[in-house]
Design a protein around this motif. Structure first.
Motif, PDB file in Angstrom:
ATOM      1  N   GLY A 108      -2.293  -8.577   5.963  1.00 54.95           N
ATOM      2  CA  GLY A 108      -1.225  -9.237   5.226  1.00 54.95           C
ATOM      3  C   GLY A 108       0.128  -8.972   5.825  1.00 54.95           C
ATOM      4  N   VAL A 109       1.080  -9.869   5.522  1.00 52.05           N
ATOM      5  CA  VAL A 109       2.429  -9.711   6.035  1.00 52.05           C
ATOM      6  C   VAL A 109       3.410 -10.318   5.032  1.00 52.05           C
ATOM      7  N   ALA A 110       4.593  -9.720   4.930  1.00 47.40           N
ATOM      8  CA  ALA A 110       5.656 -10.224   4.063  1.00 47.40           C
ATOM      9  C   ALA A 110       6.979 -10.031   4.784  1.00 47.40           C
ATOM     10  N   VAL A 111       7.950 -10.885   4.448  1.00 49.06           N
ATOM     11  CA  VAL A 111       9.258 -10.872   5.105  1.00 49.06           C
ATOM     12  C   VAL A 111      10.327 -10.489   4.087  1.00 49.06           C
TER      13      VAL A 111
ATOM     14  N   ALA B 278       4.078  -6.459  -0.147  1.00 48.20           N
ATOM     15  CA  ALA B 278       5.126  -7.281  -0.743  1.00 48.20           C
ATOM     16  C   ALA B 278       6.444  -6.547  -0.585  1.00 48.20           C
ATOM     17  N   VAL B 279       7.538  -7.319  -0.686  1.00 44.70           N
ATOM     18  CA  VAL B 279       8.879  -6.760  -0.542  1.00 44.70           C
ATOM     19  C   VAL B 279       9.671  -7.060  -1.804  1.00 44.70           C
ATOM     20  N   GLY B 280      10.447  -6.084  -2.269  1.00 48.82           N
ATOM     21  CA  GLY B 280      11.272  -6.267  -3.461  1.00 48.82           C
ATOM     22  C   GLY B 280      12.430  -7.213  -3.225  1.00 48.82           C
ATOM     23  N   PRO B 281      13.048  -7.697  -4.303  1.00 49.29           N
ATOM     24  CA  PRO B 281      14.117  -8.693  -4.181  1.00 49.29           C
ATOM     25  C   PRO B 281      15.353  -8.201  -3.446  1.00 49.29           C
TER      26      PRO B 281
ATOM     27  N   VAL C 225       5.987  -2.711  -1.349  1.00 47.87           N
ATOM     28  CA  VAL C 225       4.760  -2.322  -2.050  1.00 47.87           C
ATOM     29  C   VAL C 225       3.585  -2.600  -1.133  1.00 47.87           C
ATOM     30  N   SER C 226       2.651  -1.659  -1.050  1.00 48.76           N
ATOM     31  CA  SER C 226       1.403  -1.868  -0.309  1.00 48.76           C
ATOM     32  C   SER C 226       0.236  -1.487  -1.197  1.00 48.76           C
ATOM     33  N   ALA C 227      -0.867  -2.217  -1.057  1.00 44.04           N
ATOM     34  CA  ALA C 227      -2.028  -1.994  -1.920  1.00 44.04           C
ATOM     35  C   ALA C 227      -3.288  -1.821  -1.091  1.00 44.04           C
TER      36      ALA C 227
ATOM     37  N   VAL D 250      -1.754   1.715  -5.244  1.00 44.76           N
ATOM     38  CA  VAL D 250      -0.580   0.958  -4.833  1.00 44.76           C
ATOM     39  C   VAL D 250       0.511   1.968  -4.525  1.00 44.76           C
ATOM     40  N   LYS D 251       1.176   1.806  -3.383  1.00 39.73           N
ATOM     41  CA  LYS D 251       2.254   2.719  -3.019  1.00 39.73           C
ATOM     42  C   LYS D 251       3.575   1.978  -2.952  1.00 39.73           C
ATOM     43  N   LEU D 252       4.615   2.672  -3.406  1.00 42.13           N
ATOM     44  CA  LEU D 252       5.971   2.145  -3.387  1.00 42.13           C
ATOM     45  C   LEU D 252       6.739   2.861  -2.282  1.00 42.13           C
ATOM     46  N   TRP D 253       7.459   2.081  -1.447  1.00 46.67           N
ATOM     47  CA  TRP D 253       8.090   2.650  -0.265  1.00 46.67           C
ATOM     48  C   TRP D 253       9.580   2.326  -0.231  1.00 46.67           C
ATOM     49  N   ASP D 254      10.370   3.283   0.227  1.00 47.71           N
ATOM     50  CA  ASP D 254      11.741   3.021   0.617  1.00 47.71           C
ATOM     51  C   ASP D 254      11.675   2.573   2.075  1.00 47.71           C
ATOM     52  N   LEU D 255      11.908   1.293   2.324  1.00 48.89           N
ATOM     53  CA  LEU D 255      11.714   0.745   3.663  1.00 48.89           C
ATOM     54  C   LEU D 255      12.774   1.214   4.649  1.00 48.89           C
TER      55      LEU D 255
END
Length: 373
Positions: A147-150, A191-194, A200-202, A207-212
Motif C-alpha cells: 500500500g501507499v499514501a501521499v 494512511a496519512v492524517g489531514p 497510520v500503518s496496519a 495499528v501503529k501511529l507515527w510522527d512522520l
C-alpha cells in the motif's frame, strides 16, 4: 432511498469474482469500480447508467484511483502494469510498464500531476503524469509493497510492506526519510492524517501511529486482528475494530487508549463515526450493529434485523442515519436515534461493503462482483 428499491444493479464482467476497489469522483457524479475480472467500469451516478467499460489489463485489477478533476482514472493490476484512462473518451494512455511484479497499490498527489505505485517487486515508483517520462524508482523495502499514501502537500509518501516496515519517502528525490519499524507482521495498509504530520500503518495484529517528521511511533493500537478503522472529522480520535469482538477508542495526539468497547459476541468487521465525532456504529459477525457513545465508551443501542454477518457500515452526513451491508443479501437503512429500520434493499449476493453518495443514494458491492446503486 425514497422508494426502498434499487435504482440499478451493476453487473461486472462474467469472469469477475469480486469488486476489488471503488473510487468516487470528487464531484460525486461518477464511480469507478475495479474488478477481479480485469475490467474497470465507470457509472454515471446521476443517470445510473454504465458510461464506460475500460478493458485492457490481462490480470485482476488490485486498486483504482481517480484524479482530483475527475477526468482520469488510474488502475493497478497483477499484470505488472498501471493504466491511465481518459474517462471522457474511454481511451487508455500507453500502458505504464516498469514494475516487474504485481502492482498492489496506487495513489495520486493532490494536484493530480504525479502517481505513486506500490508493487510486489519490492519497489515504489513515482510517475510524472504531465511529462510521461521514466519513473523514479524508490528502493528500500525487502519484500512486496502492498500500500501507499501521499501527504496532503504532495511532497512525501508512506508505503507499507510484507517486510514488516513502513517507509516515508521524499517524492522529489526518492530519498528515504524515515524507516518505521515495530510491526510484528506484514504491513498491509497505510494512511496519512489531514495535517501530514502523523501517519497510520496496519498489520495483521496492530495499528501503529507515527510522527512522520521524526519517525517515532507515539501509539500502538494492539487489539488482535484489526479489521477496520475510522477517524473522527477533527482528527482527535481513532476507533479500531477487531476480530476479538471489541473496538478501541484512541487519542491520536498521545496514542493513549481511552475506551475498550465491549458488547459484540462475534468478530467486528466494520466501524464508522458520526460527523460530530460523538458516536460510532460498528458492524459484526454476530448479525448486529451497535451504536456507541465515544465520550463514555458505553453502548447506546443494538441494531438488530440482519439474519447474517454485517460486513460494512456507513453514516449519513447529518449523522442521523446509517446504512449497513450484510451477508444476508441485504442493505438496511437505520434511524440512529430510534434504532428502527427505515428501509431494506436486496442484493443478488452477500453484500460486502457500502457507502453513502449523498442523502438519497447508496452504493454497495456484493460477493458476485456487482455494484448496486
Amino acid at each position: 432511498l425514497d422508494s426502498s428499491s434499487a435504482a440499478l444493479t451493476l453487473k461486472g464482467p462474467e469472469l469477475s469474482l469480486y469488486a476489488a476497489g471503488v473510487a468516487v469522483t470528487r464531484d460525486g457524479k461518477h464511480v469507478a469500480c475495479a474488478s477481479s475480472g480485469n475490467t474497470l467500469t465507470v457509472w454515471d451516478l446521476e443517470t445510473c447508467r454504465v458510461v464506460r467499460t475500460l478493458e485492457g489489463h490481462s490480470a485482476p485489477i488490485c486498486a483504482v484511483a481517480v484524479s482530483p478533476d475527475g477526468r482520469r482514472a488510474v488502475s493497478a493490476s497483477e499484470d505488472c502494469t498501471l493504466k491511465v484512462w481518459d474517462l471522457e473518451s474511454s481511451r487508455a494512455l500507453p500502458s505504464v510498464e516498469s514494475h516487474s511484479g504485481p502492482v498492489y497499490g496506487v495513489a495520486l498527489t493532490p494536484d493530480g500531476r504525479r502517481m505513486v505505485s506500490a508493487s510486489g517487486d519490492c519497489t515504489v515508483k513515482v510517475w510524472d503524469l504531465v511529462t510521461g517520462g521514466a519513473p523514479r524508482t524508490v528502493e528500500g523495502h525487502t519484500s512486496d509493497v502492498f500500500g501507499v499514501a501521499v501527504t496532503p502537500d504532495g511532497r512525501r509518501a508512506i508505503s507499507g510492506s510484507r517486510d514488516g516496515t513502513a517507509r516515508v519517502w521524499d517524492l522529489e528525490t526518492g530519498r528515504t526519510l524515515q524507516i518505521l519499524v515495530g510491526h510484528l507482521g506484514h504491513v498491509f495498509c497505510v494512511a496519512v492524517g489531514p495535517n501530514g504530520r502523523w501517519g497510520v500503518s496496519a498489520s495483521e495484529f496492530e495499528v501503529k501511529l507515527w510522527d512522520l517528521e521524526i519517525g517515532c511511533a507515539f501509539g500502538s493500537l494492539d487489539q488482535g486482528f484489526v479489521t477496520s478503522v475510522a477517524v473522527t472529522s477533527n482528527g482527535n480520535l481513532l476507533v479500531s475494530a477487531s476480530r476479538d469482538c471489541t473496538l478501541s477508542v484512541w487519542r491520536l495526539d498521545t496514542g493513549r487508549m481511552l475506551h475498550t468497547l465491549k458488547g459484540h459476541v462475534g468478530n467486528v468487521l466494520g466501524v464508522a463515526v458520526t460527523p460530530d465525532g460523538r458516536r460510532a456504529v460498528s458492524a459484526s459477525e454476530d448479525h448486529t450493529l451497535m451504536v456507541w457513545d465515544l465520550d463514555t465508551g458505553r453502548p447506546l443501542r443494538a441494531l438488530e434485523s440482519h439474519l447474517a454477518a454485517v460486513t460494512g457500515v456507513a453514516i449519513a452526513s447529518d449523522g442521523k442515519f446509517a446504512v449497513s451491508a450484510s451477508r444476508d443479501h441485504t442493505l438496511k437503512m437505520w434511524d440512529l436515534d430510534t434504532g428502527q429500520v427505515i428501509a431494506t434493499f436486496h442484493c443478488d449476493g452477500p453484500a460486502l461493503c457500502c457507502a453513502l453518495v449523498d442523502a438519497r443514494r447508496v452504493v454497495a458491492g456484493d460477493a458476485l462482483g456487482r455494484v448496486h446503486i
